[in-house]
Write a protein that holds these residues in place. Structure first.
Motif, PDB file in Angstrom:
ATOM      1  N   GLN A   1      -0.821   4.293   4.612  1.00  0.00           N
ATOM      2  CA  GLN A   1       0.254   4.576   3.660  1.00  0.00           C
ATOM      3  C   GLN A   1      -0.074   5.821   2.830  1.00  0.00           C
ATOM      4  O   GLN A   1       0.798   6.646   2.566  1.00  0.00           O
TER       5      GLN A   1
ATOM      6  N   ASN B   1       6.519   3.663  12.823  1.00  0.00           N
ATOM      7  CA  ASN B   1       5.405   2.741  13.035  1.00  0.00           C
ATOM      8  C   ASN B   1       4.509   2.537  11.821  1.00  0.00           C
ATOM      9  O   ASN B   1       3.563   1.755  11.895  1.00  0.00           O
TER      10      ASN B   1
ATOM     11  N   PRO C   1      -8.430  -4.591   8.085  1.00  0.00           N
ATOM     12  CA  PRO C   1      -6.977  -4.469   8.301  1.00  0.00           C
ATOM     13  C   PRO C   1      -6.205  -4.084   7.028  1.00  0.00           C
ATOM     14  O   PRO C   1      -5.259  -3.299   7.102  1.00  0.00           O
ATOM     15  N   THR C   2      -6.635  -4.596   5.870  1.00  0.00           N
ATOM     16  CA  THR C   2      -5.919  -4.231   4.635  1.00  0.00           C
ATOM     17  C   THR C   2      -6.180  -2.768   4.277  1.00  0.00           C
ATOM     18  O   THR C   2      -5.278  -2.089   3.786  1.00  0.00           O
TER      19      THR C   2
ATOM     20  N   CYS D   1      -2.379   5.668  14.986  1.00  0.00           N
ATOM     21  CA  CYS D   1      -1.006   6.052  14.614  1.00  0.00           C
ATOM     22  C   CYS D   1      -0.850   7.525  14.234  1.00  0.00           C
ATOM     23  O   CYS D   1       0.252   8.061  14.301  1.00  0.00           O
TER      24      CYS D   1
ATOM     25  N   SER E   1       4.886   0.960   9.102  1.00  0.00           N
ATOM     26  CA  SER E   1       4.889  -0.377   8.494  1.00  0.00           C
ATOM     27  C   SER E   1       3.844  -1.287   9.137  1.00  0.00           C
ATOM     28  O   SER E   1       3.379  -2.237   8.506  1.00  0.00           O
ATOM     29  N   GLU E   2       3.486  -1.001  10.383  1.00  0.00           N
ATOM     30  CA  GLU E   2       2.413  -1.737  11.065  1.00  0.00           C
ATOM     31  C   GLU E   2       1.467  -0.722  11.718  1.00  0.00           C
ATOM     32  O   GLU E   2       1.434  -0.584  12.943  1.00  0.00           O
ATOM     33  N   PRO E   3       0.686  -0.044  10.896  1.00  0.00           N
ATOM     34  CA  PRO E   3      -0.146   1.050  11.420  1.00  0.00           C
ATOM     35  C   PRO E   3      -1.319   0.571  12.273  1.00  0.00           C
ATOM     36  O   PRO E   3      -1.842  -0.518  12.071  1.00  0.00           O
ATOM     37  N   THR E   4      -1.680   1.406  13.230  1.00  0.00           N
ATOM     38  CA  THR E   4      -2.884   1.184  14.041  1.00  0.00           C
ATOM     39  C   THR E   4      -3.824   2.357  13.777  1.00  0.00           C
ATOM     40  O   THR E   4      -3.411   3.362  13.197  1.00  0.00           O
TER      41      THR E   4
ATOM     42  N   THR F   1      -4.010  -0.477   6.469  1.00  0.00           N
ATOM     43  CA  THR F   1      -2.649  -0.360   5.949  1.00  0.00           C
ATOM     44  C   THR F   1      -2.588   0.556   4.731  1.00  0.00           C
ATOM     45  O   THR F   1      -1.746   1.458   4.669  1.00  0.00           O
TER      46      THR F   1
END
Length: 152
Positions: free
Chosen positions: A71, A99, A63-64, A107, A101-104, A67
């Motif tokens: 970015q 979206n 997850p990190t 995205c 700021s909370e990417p999947t 993100t």
């Protein structure tokens, strides 16, 4: 029915196979390198770089890392005045911006689809007509001809 030799796969065949589809080209290391060289000559390599970045991004597990990679893709390719800004429509760009700021992992899918379509319909046909591609085919044909001449 002609018999195909199973002992020798020429580079010519491989190079010629790139013309089958943009997928065949992108899946082949040498084909991808040749396509990138062509796109650089046209100052449009950001498209294939974005597509490759998205392919890598979709394989991300942490997850990190999702993100941070999201970015990076956003700052490199999407945001206004990005160093390798891709040409996508306002709505797609806006959706990503809202979206990010909370990417999947999905995205960038719409943008990637648009860029793929652009490459498939525009860059790829031009690549096949380019001197870069024609020279590669000719070089492989010449090399194969020399290789097989003693056996004639």
């Amino acid at each position: 029915m002609p018999v195909k030799c199973c002992f020798y796969r020429s580079n010519t065949g491989e190079t010629m196979a790139w013309s089958e589809s943009v997928d065949t080209l992108l899946a082949n290391k040498d084909g991808l390198a040749a396509f990138r060289t062509f796109l650089k000559s046209e100052f449009s390599e950001e498209n294939v770089e974005f597509w490759l970045a998205c392919e890598d991004f979709k394989k991300t597990k942490s997850p990190t890392k999702i993100t941070s990679k999201a970015q990076k893709i956003y700052s490199d390719f999407i945001q206004a005045d990005a160093p390798k800004e891709i040409n996508i429509d306002f709505h797609t760009k806006n959706d990503i911006s809202q979206n990010i700021s909370e990417p999947t992992l999905s995205c960038f899918d719409n943008a990637q689809r648009l860029i793929y379509s652009l490459m498939a319909k525009d860059s790829f046909p031009r690549f096949l007509r380019s001197e870069v591609y024609k020279e590669l085919v000719k070089k492989h044909q010449d090399r194969n001809q020399k290789r097989w001449l003693p056996f004639l």
